[in-house]
Design a protein around this motif. Structure first.
Motif, PDB file in Angstrom:
ATOM      1  N   LEU A  96       0.873  -1.135  -0.157  1.00 37.44           N
ATOM      2  CA  LEU A  96       0.145  -0.021   0.022  1.00 37.44           C
ATOM      3  C   LEU A  96       0.826   1.368  -0.013  1.00 37.44           C
ATOM      4  O   LEU A  96       0.633   2.288  -0.888  1.00 37.44           O
ATOM      5  CB  LEU A  96      -1.054  -0.088   1.104  1.00 37.44           C
ATOM      6  N   PHE A  97       1.978   1.346   0.905  1.00 39.28           N
ATOM      7  CA  PHE A  97       2.710   2.582   1.111  1.00 39.28           C
ATOM      8  C   PHE A  97       3.490   2.698  -0.238  1.00 39.28           C
ATOM      9  O   PHE A  97       3.839   3.922  -0.728  1.00 39.28           O
ATOM     10  CB  PHE A  97       3.675   2.631   2.358  1.00 39.28           C
ATOM     11  N   ALA A  98       3.992   1.540  -0.630  1.00 40.94           N
ATOM     12  CA  ALA A  98       4.701   1.651  -2.199  1.00 40.94           C
ATOM     13  C   ALA A  98       3.852   2.332  -3.065  1.00 40.94           C
ATOM     14  O   ALA A  98       4.374   3.000  -4.283  1.00 40.94           O
ATOM     15  CB  ALA A  98       5.245   0.489  -2.588  1.00 40.94           C
ATOM     16  N   ASN A  99       2.394   2.183  -3.093  1.00 39.66           N
ATOM     17  CA  ASN A  99       1.771   2.475  -4.565  1.00 39.66           C
ATOM     18  C   ASN A  99       0.601   3.321  -4.318  1.00 39.66           C
ATOM     19  O   ASN A  99       0.283   3.885  -5.443  1.00 39.66           O
ATOM     20  CB  ASN A  99       1.033   1.030  -5.054  1.00 39.66           C
TER      21      ASN A  99
ATOM     22  N   ALA B  85       8.108   4.306   9.802  1.00 36.26           N
ATOM     23  CA  ALA B  85       9.476   3.792   9.196  1.00 36.26           C
ATOM     24  C   ALA B  85       9.226   3.600   7.587  1.00 36.26           C
ATOM     25  O   ALA B  85       9.875   3.821   6.805  1.00 36.26           O
ATOM     26  CB  ALA B  85      10.153   2.764   9.934  1.00 36.26           C
ATOM     27  N   LEU B  86       8.129   2.803   7.560  1.00 36.32           N
ATOM     28  CA  LEU B  86       7.540   2.457   6.155  1.00 36.32           C
ATOM     29  C   LEU B  86       7.156   3.533   5.220  1.00 36.32           C
ATOM     30  O   LEU B  86       7.494   3.519   4.078  1.00 36.32           O
ATOM     31  CB  LEU B  86       6.691   1.427   6.371  1.00 36.32           C
TER      32      LEU B  86
ATOM     33  N   ALA C 113       5.691   7.889   1.392  1.00 36.62           N
ATOM     34  CA  ALA C 113       3.922   7.887   1.307  1.00 36.62           C
ATOM     35  C   ALA C 113       3.536   8.941   2.224  1.00 36.62           C
ATOM     36  O   ALA C 113       4.193   9.492   3.112  1.00 36.62           O
ATOM     37  CB  ALA C 113       3.735   6.568   1.724  1.00 36.62           C
ATOM     38  N   ARG C 114       2.348   9.358   1.949  1.00 43.16           N
ATOM     39  CA  ARG C 114       1.563  10.398   2.852  1.00 43.16           C
ATOM     40  C   ARG C 114       0.896   9.631   3.878  1.00 43.16           C
ATOM     41  O   ARG C 114      -0.339   9.012   3.626  1.00 43.16           O
ATOM     42  CB  ARG C 114       0.621  11.062   1.971  1.00 43.16           C
ATOM     43  N   LEU C 115       1.409   9.474   5.141  1.00 42.96           N
ATOM     44  CA  LEU C 115       0.750   8.568   6.283  1.00 42.96           C
ATOM     45  C   LEU C 115      -0.004   9.602   7.319  1.00 42.96           C
ATOM     46  O   LEU C 115       0.513  10.742   7.736  1.00 42.96           O
ATOM     47  CB  LEU C 115       1.849   7.749   6.952  1.00 42.96           C
ATOM     48  N   HIS C 116      -1.027   9.248   7.814  1.00 43.71           N
ATOM     49  CA  HIS C 116      -1.918   9.934   8.782  1.00 43.71           C
ATOM     50  C   HIS C 116      -2.093   8.947   9.898  1.00 43.71           C
ATOM     51  O   HIS C 116      -3.032   8.112   9.574  1.00 43.71           O
ATOM     52  CB  HIS C 116      -3.130  10.723   8.367  1.00 43.71           C
TER      53      HIS C 116
END
Length: 452
Positions: free
Chosen positions: A169-172, A225-226, A232-235
C-alpha cells in the motif's frame, strides 16, 4: 440582499488571531468582513459578547450508515454534530457493507446528500481483500484510504499488523493513508494473560494494559518507518500515548508534512482514573490511558506535533456497552460535545481559542485539501459556529441528540455553549431549534493538491 445574513459585533477567531468585526453572508458564502452597512442585509444577528469560529470539521466519525443504523445514522448523527458546532464530518469505512469499492463509496455520498445536515466526506476502506484494487485506483481525488474500524469485521484487517500489505500500500497508494495503529499480536497476548487470570469478566481498568502503550508505539513506529521508506503520505488516527508523540515533528509546517497525526477529544479529557466511575462507557480502541498520557498529548498538540483534534464518534447502544469486558463494544458518541470539551479546556487555561480553531477547523481543511472551508475568509463557504463563552448548561439525557440516547459526558456541566451553527450560509441550528430544509454538501478535494 436576498439570502443574506449579517452577524454584528462578534469576536472572530480565525488564522491565529481574534478581531471584533461584522461578518456578511450572501448566497452561502462569506461576502465581507469588517464594518458593514447593515441596510444591505436581509437577516441580522447581534453577536455582541459572543465568538464566531469557523465551523468545526470532525475528521473522524463512525455514523453507522449503512448497516447498524439502530445506533446512529447520517441524519441523526449529523443533527447532533451541528448542535455541537460541527459543520463538516469525515466518516470511516466500517459500515455494513464495509466501504471497499467505489460503488459503495458513491452510494454513501448519495445517501448523505439526501439526509445529512452537515457537510460530509468518506474514506475508502482498504484491507487485505481489496488492496490490489485500491492501488490500481487513482485515489488522489479521495480524502483518504483507511483501515479504521475494519478490524471489527475480522482479524487481520489492521494494516499496521500486516507488513506485506502495508508495504504494498505505501509503495503504491496515491492518496493519504489513514491508519489505526495497534499491534494485534501484542494485544492478543495481553488478552490471553488477563483472560487466564480473570476469565471473561476482566476489570475494565485493565483495558489500557491490554491495548497497551507498547501495542500502539510499535505499530506507529513501524508505520512511520515504512512511510519514510516509500515517501508515502501517512496519517496516524487517534493517538493515545505520550510516548508516540516523540515520533512526530513540529519542525516543518503542516503543508510540508508527509507524516501527520491527530488526537481525539476524549483522550484530552478522560484518563485511566475515569474507568472507576464510567466503566465500559469509556472503552475505546485504542484505549484511554494514564493522566501523564493525557497531559503529554495536550502538550504535543499545543506544540504542533499533533495536527488535528477529532472525536472518533462511535455510537453503540447501552446494552452493547454495558457487557462484560470482552463482549462490551468499543467506542462512544462524542460529536455533539467535542467542541464543548475543548472550550472547557480553554476556560481552564490549558489551551487557547486560536489553537482550538487551528486544530479543529483550519488543519482538517489543510490536511485533507478541502476546498473553501476551515477558515473565515471572503469567498469561502459560510460554515460558522457562534459560541457563548459564559453560558452554563448540563449534559442531560433529554439534551443528548445521539440516536443511541446516551453519552459518557452525561451530567457534565459545561460553561460554554454553541448558540448558532451555519452550514453553507444556512442557519441550521439556533438555541436548540433546527432548520432541516437545507442539506450539507460533499467535501471537495482541491484539484491542484499534490500528495506525492
Amino acid at each position: 440582499m436576498k439570502n443574506s445574513t449579517l452577524i454584528k459585533n462578534a469576536h472572530i477567531v480565525n488564522n491565529h488571531q481574534i478581531i471584533q468585526a461584522d461578518l456578511g453572508i450572501q448566497n452561502g458564502k462569506i461576502s465581507e468582513i469588517g464594518n458593514i452597512n447593515e441596510s444591505l442585509y436581509e437577516n441580522k444577528i447581534d453577536a455582541k459578547g459572543k465568538y464566531i469560529l469557523p465551523g468545526v470539521i470532525d475528521a473522524q466519525v463512525h455514523f453507522r450508515d449503512p448497516g447498524p443504523t439502530y445506533k446512529g445514522d447520517l441524519y441523526t448523527e449529523s443533527k447532533a454534530a451541528v448542535a455541537g458546532g460541527v459543520t463538516s464530518f469525515i466518516d470511516m469505512p466500517n459500515t455494513l457493507p464495509n466501504v471497499l469499492d467505489m460503488h459503495i463509496l458513491n452510494e454513501k455520498y448519495k445517501r448523505a446528500s439526501e439526509v445529512a445536515l452537515a457537510n460530509y466526506g468518506f474514506f475508502l476502506g482498504v484491507n487485505a481483500d481489496n488492496i490490489d484494487e485500491v492501488i490500481q485506483l487513482d485515489t488522489r481525488h479521495l480524502l483518504a484510504v483507511s483501515d479504521d474500524g475494519l478490524y471489527f469485521t475480522k482479524k487481520g484487517n489492521l494494516i499496521a499488523d500486516n507488513p506485506i500489505i502495508m508495504e504494498k500500500l505505501f509503495a503504491n497508494c496515491k492518496s493519504i493513508i489513514a491508519i489505526h495503529a495497534e499491534k494485534e499480536a501484542i494485544i492478543e497476548a495481553n488478552e490471553k494473560a488477563y483472560r487466564e487470570k480473570y476469565g471473561e469478566d476482566v476489570p475494565i481498568q485493565y483495558h489500557p494494559h491490554i491495548r497497551s502503550e507498547k501495542a500502539c508505539f510499535e505499530a506507529t513506529k513501524n508505520a512511520i518507518a515504512l512511510a519514510k521508506k516509500h515517501n508515502a503520505r501517512l496519517h496516524i488516527l487517534h493517538l493515545t500515548t505520550g510516548k508516540e508523540t516523540n515520533l512526530f515533528t513540529n519542525e516543518i509546517p503542516l503543508e510540508k508534512k508527509k507524516i501527520t497525526t491527530e488526537v481525539a477529544v476524549q483522550n484530552l479529557w478522560f484518563s485511566e482514573k475515569d474507568y472507576e466511575h464510567l466503566g465500559t462507557r469509556i472503552k475505546w480502541n485504542p484505549a484511554i490511558k494514564t493522566e501523564n498520557d493525557r497531559q503529554t498529548l495536550l502538550k504535543a498538540l499545543i506544540e504542533d506535533k499533533i495536527d488535528l483534534i477529532t472525536t472518533d464518534h462511535a455510537p453503540h447502544s447501552l446494552e452493547e456497552k454495558e457487557q462484560t469486558y470482552f463482549k462490551s463494544m468499543s467506542g462512544a458518541p462524542m460529536v455533539q460535545h467535542g467542541l464543548n470539551v475543548m472550550l472547557e479546556l480553554y476556560k481552564q487555561g490549558s489551551i487557547s481559542l486560536e489553537k482550538i480553531v487551528e486544530k479543529m477547523c483550519h488543519n482538517p481543511a489543510k490536511l485533507y485539501h478541502i476546498e473553501k472551508r476551515g477558515y473565515i475568509k471572503e469567498g469561502n463557504y459560510a460554515d460558522l459556529t457562534i459560541v457563548d463563552l459564559a453560558a452554563n448548561w448540563q449534559v442531560t439525557k433529554e439534551s443528548i441528540l445521539y440516536k443511541c440516547g446516551w453519552s459518557p459526558l452525561e451530567n457534565t456541566t459545561f460553561t460554554t455553549q454553541v448558540t448558532h451553527t451555519f452550514v453553507n450560509g444556512n442557519l441550521v441550528y439556533h438555541h436548540g431549534s433546527f432548520n432541516e430544509l437545507h442539506k450539507g454538501k460533499a467535501l471537495v478535494v482541491e484539484q491542484n493538491s499534490s500528495l506525492k
